[in-house]
Write a protein that holds these residues in place. Structure first.
Motif, PDB file in Angstrom:
ATOM      1  N   GLN A   6     -16.354 -21.162  32.224  1.00  0.00           N
ATOM      2  CA  GLN A   6     -17.796 -20.908  32.297  1.00  0.00           C
ATOM      3  C   GLN A   6     -18.030 -19.410  32.456  1.00  0.00           C
ATOM      4  N   SER A   7     -19.124 -18.955  31.869  1.00  0.00           N
ATOM      5  CA  SER A   7     -19.538 -17.575  32.086  1.00  0.00           C
ATOM      6  C   SER A   7     -21.050 -17.473  31.987  1.00  0.00           C
ATOM      7  N   PRO A   8     -21.632 -16.477  32.665  1.00  0.00           N
ATOM      8  CA  PRO A   8     -20.981 -15.581  33.619  1.00  0.00           C
ATOM      9  C   PRO A   8     -20.700 -16.304  34.944  1.00  0.00           C
ATOM     10  N   ARG A   9     -20.022 -15.669  35.858  1.00  0.00           N
ATOM     11  CA  ARG A   9     -19.798 -16.267  37.175  1.00  0.00           C
ATOM     12  C   ARG A   9     -21.029 -16.134  38.061  1.00  0.00           C
ATOM     13  N   TYR A  10     -21.711 -15.009  37.908  1.00  0.00           N
ATOM     14  CA  TYR A  10     -22.897 -14.751  38.712  1.00  0.00           C
ATOM     15  C   TYR A  10     -23.985 -14.160  37.812  1.00  0.00           C
ATOM     16  N   LYS A  11     -25.245 -14.489  38.181  1.00  0.00           N
ATOM     17  CA  LYS A  11     -26.374 -13.939  37.440  1.00  0.00           C
ATOM     18  C   LYS A  11     -27.549 -13.842  38.397  1.00  0.00           C
ATOM     19  N   ILE A  12     -28.174 -12.659  38.402  1.00  0.00           N
ATOM     20  CA  ILE A  12     -29.381 -12.466  39.213  1.00  0.00           C
ATOM     21  C   ILE A  12     -30.497 -12.068  38.262  1.00  0.00           C
ATOM     22  N   ILE A  13     -31.597 -12.803  38.310  1.00  0.00           N
ATOM     23  CA  ILE A  13     -32.742 -12.495  37.452  1.00  0.00           C
ATOM     24  C   ILE A  13     -34.014 -12.613  38.268  1.00  0.00           C
ATOM     25  N   GLU A  14     -35.088 -12.087  37.712  1.00  0.00           N
ATOM     26  CA  GLU A  14     -36.391 -12.243  38.339  1.00  0.00           C
ATOM     27  C   GLU A  14     -37.074 -13.485  37.784  1.00  0.00           C
ATOM     28  N   LYS A  15     -37.967 -14.039  38.580  1.00  0.00           N
ATOM     29  CA  LYS A  15     -38.689 -15.226  38.099  1.00  0.00           C
ATOM     30  C   LYS A  15     -39.452 -14.876  36.823  1.00  0.00           C
ATOM     31  N   ARG A  16     -39.567 -15.868  35.984  1.00  0.00           N
ATOM     32  CA  ARG A  16     -40.199 -15.786  34.671  1.00  0.00           C
ATOM     33  C   ARG A  16     -39.291 -15.175  33.603  1.00  0.00           C
ATOM     34  N   VAL A  19     -32.531 -16.963  31.009  1.00  0.00           N
ATOM     35  CA  VAL A  19     -31.103 -16.809  31.274  1.00  0.00           C
ATOM     36  C   VAL A  19     -30.355 -17.888  30.489  1.00  0.00           C
ATOM     37  N   ALA A  20     -29.116 -17.571  30.149  1.00  0.00           N
ATOM     38  CA  ALA A  20     -28.285 -18.545  29.438  1.00  0.00           C
ATOM     39  C   ALA A  20     -26.897 -18.585  30.042  1.00  0.00           C
ATOM     40  N   PHE A  21     -26.344 -19.782  30.103  1.00  0.00           N
ATOM     41  CA  PHE A  21     -24.997 -19.995  30.624  1.00  0.00           C
ATOM     42  C   PHE A  21     -24.155 -20.621  29.511  1.00  0.00           C
ATOM     43  N   TRP A  22     -22.887 -20.277  29.542  1.00  0.00           N
ATOM     44  CA  TRP A  22     -21.983 -20.766  28.502  1.00  0.00           C
ATOM     45  C   TRP A  22     -20.846 -21.573  29.100  1.00  0.00           C
ATOM     46  N   CYS A  23     -20.433 -22.600  28.392  1.00  0.00           N
ATOM     47  CA  CYS A  23     -19.331 -23.440  28.840  1.00  0.00           C
ATOM     48  C   CYS A  23     -18.416 -23.780  27.678  1.00  0.00           C
ATOM     49  N   ASN A  24     -17.124 -23.622  27.902  1.00  0.00           N
ATOM     50  CA  ASN A  24     -16.123 -24.057  26.931  1.00  0.00           C
ATOM     51  C   ASN A  24     -15.267 -25.128  27.588  1.00  0.00           C
ATOM     52  N   PRO A  25     -15.383 -26.369  27.159  1.00  0.00           N
ATOM     53  CA  PRO A  25     -14.645 -27.449  27.829  1.00  0.00           C
ATOM     54  C   PRO A  25     -13.161 -27.417  27.483  1.00  0.00           C
ATOM     55  N   ILE A  26     -12.417 -28.275  28.099  1.00  0.00           N
ATOM     56  CA  ILE A  26     -11.006 -28.425  27.778  1.00  0.00           C
ATOM     57  C   ILE A  26     -10.895 -28.895  26.324  1.00  0.00           C
ATOM     58  N   SER A  27      -9.941 -28.340  25.622  1.00  0.00           N
ATOM     59  CA  SER A  27      -9.775 -28.641  24.207  1.00  0.00           C
ATOM     60  C   SER A  27      -9.628 -30.144  23.970  1.00  0.00           C
ATOM     61  N   GLY A  28     -10.431 -30.641  23.053  1.00  0.00           N
ATOM     62  CA  GLY A  28     -10.359 -32.054  22.704  1.00  0.00           C
ATOM     63  C   GLY A  28     -11.253 -32.964  23.523  1.00  0.00           C
ATOM     64  N   HIS A  29     -11.884 -32.427  24.531  1.00  0.00           N
ATOM     65  CA  HIS A  29     -12.759 -33.258  25.369  1.00  0.00           C
ATOM     66  C   HIS A  29     -14.099 -33.472  24.668  1.00  0.00           C
ATOM     67  N   ALA A  30     -14.413 -34.730  24.421  1.00  0.00           N
ATOM     68  CA  ALA A  30     -15.618 -35.047  23.667  1.00  0.00           C
ATOM     69  C   ALA A  30     -16.871 -35.051  24.543  1.00  0.00           C
ATOM     70  N   THR A  31     -16.705 -35.366  25.810  1.00  0.00           N
ATOM     71  CA  THR A  31     -17.876 -35.505  26.684  1.00  0.00           C
ATOM     72  C   THR A  31     -18.026 -34.269  27.556  1.00  0.00           C
ATOM     73  N   LEU A  32     -19.232 -33.735  27.580  1.00  0.00           N
ATOM     74  CA  LEU A  32     -19.514 -32.518  28.346  1.00  0.00           C
ATOM     75  C   LEU A  32     -20.763 -32.740  29.187  1.00  0.00           C
ATOM     76  N   TYR A  33     -20.712 -32.267  30.410  1.00  0.00           N
ATOM     77  CA  TYR A  33     -21.815 -32.431  31.352  1.00  0.00           C
ATOM     78  C   TYR A  33     -22.244 -31.056  31.890  1.00  0.00           C
ATOM     79  N   TRP A  34     -23.534 -30.926  32.148  1.00  0.00           N
ATOM     80  CA  TRP A  34     -24.055 -29.817  32.938  1.00  0.00           C
ATOM     81  C   TRP A  34     -24.658 -30.401  34.220  1.00  0.00           C
ATOM     82  N   TYR A  35     -24.225 -29.846  35.354  1.00  0.00           N
ATOM     83  CA  TYR A  35     -24.753 -30.246  36.648  1.00  0.00           C
ATOM     84  C   TYR A  35     -25.426 -29.042  37.309  1.00  0.00           C
ATOM     85  N   GLN A  36     -26.448 -29.322  38.097  1.00  0.00           N
ATOM     86  CA  GLN A  36     -27.091 -28.301  38.930  1.00  0.00           C
ATOM     87  C   GLN A  36     -26.753 -28.607  40.392  1.00  0.00           C
ATOM     88  N   GLN A  37     -26.247 -27.605  41.107  1.00  0.00           N
ATOM     89  CA  GLN A  37     -25.901 -27.797  42.511  1.00  0.00           C
ATOM     90  C   GLN A  37     -26.691 -26.797  43.348  1.00  0.00           C
TER      91      GLN A  37
END
Lengths: 115, 115
Positions: A6-16, A19-37
């Motif tokens: 995943q990248s970036p590791r950290y991001k600070i932005i102002e409201k409004r 922002v974009a986050f990127w994910c590269n799953p394990i090779s060959g994995h068909a199912t991908l999830y995004w979670y918010q914690q």
């Protein structure tokens, strides 16, 4: 095998701002999830992909969040415009097999701070 | 609807002492249950899982958990805690969605270990 990236590791932005986050799953994995914690909470599913199709996006705030997995490999999650309450860690996870018996592998997450 | 409750937000134990982290779930059918651990700045790592069969499940790092249907519980235990076990622990129940699976997480229990 390489893990979920995943990248970036950290991001600070102002409201409004957006922002974009990127994910590269394990090779060959068909199912991908995004979670918010959110701090002090467990991860909450935002969206689930099977290859490049959406399986579940019922908890994705679609007025501001969007996600895509165009070629069924890596994925991008976008927030536009961001709100203060979007401050959280965004975790990407992938699964190679079908169903819950197949292990779920998590990335290290992107920590977003909205000021 | 499925849900997971972890009653303890924060637990402190002495190194070498035993540990039990509580987890209660709500699920209409036989649940798929998981325990994950998250160290600061890291993603989630699977400790153990229960699908069926023997109700006492062994996991990695010396952890075990016991499924008790009558109490809707899946408590995590370790006989002797090490300082490296300090982390946040999440219980999760698997929710089936078609042929895929999603996890519903509790809010987590933070474990601190005293020397």
């Amino acid at each position: 095998e390489a893990g979920v990236a995943q990248s970036p590791r950290y991001k600070i932005i102002e409201k409004r701002q957006s922002v974009a986050f990127w994910c590269n799953p394990i090779s060959g994995h068909a199912t991908l999830y995004w979670y918010q914690q959110i701090l002090g909470q467990g991860p909450k599913l935002l969206i689930q992909f099977q290859n490049n199709g959406v399986v579940d996006d019922s908890q994705l705030p679609k007025d501001r969040f969007s996600a895509e997995r165009l070629k069924g490999v890596d994925s991008t999650l976008k927030i536009q415009p961001a709100k203060l309450e979007d401050s959280a860690v965004y975790l990407c996870a992938s699964r190679g097999g079908v169903g819950l018996n197949s292990p779920l592998h998590f990335g290290n997450g992107t920590r977003l701070t909205v000021t | 609807a499925q849900s997971v409750t972890q009653p303890d937000i924060h637990i402190t134990v002495s190194e070498g002492a035993s540990l039990e982290l509580r987890c209660n779930y709500s699920y209409g059918a036989t649940p798929y249950l998981f325990w994950y651990v998250q160290s600061p700045g890291q993603g989630l790592q699977l400790l153990l899982k229960y699908f069926s069969g023997d109700t006492l499940v062994q996991g990695i790092k010396g952890f075990e958990a016991e499924f008790k249907r009558s109490q809707s519980s899946f408590n995590l235990r370790k006989p002797s805690v090490h300082w490296s076990d300090a982390a946040e622990y999440f219980c999760a129940v698997g929710a089936l969605l078609g042929s895929q699976g999603n996890l519903i997480f509790g809010k987590g229990t933070k474990l601190s270990v005293k020397p």
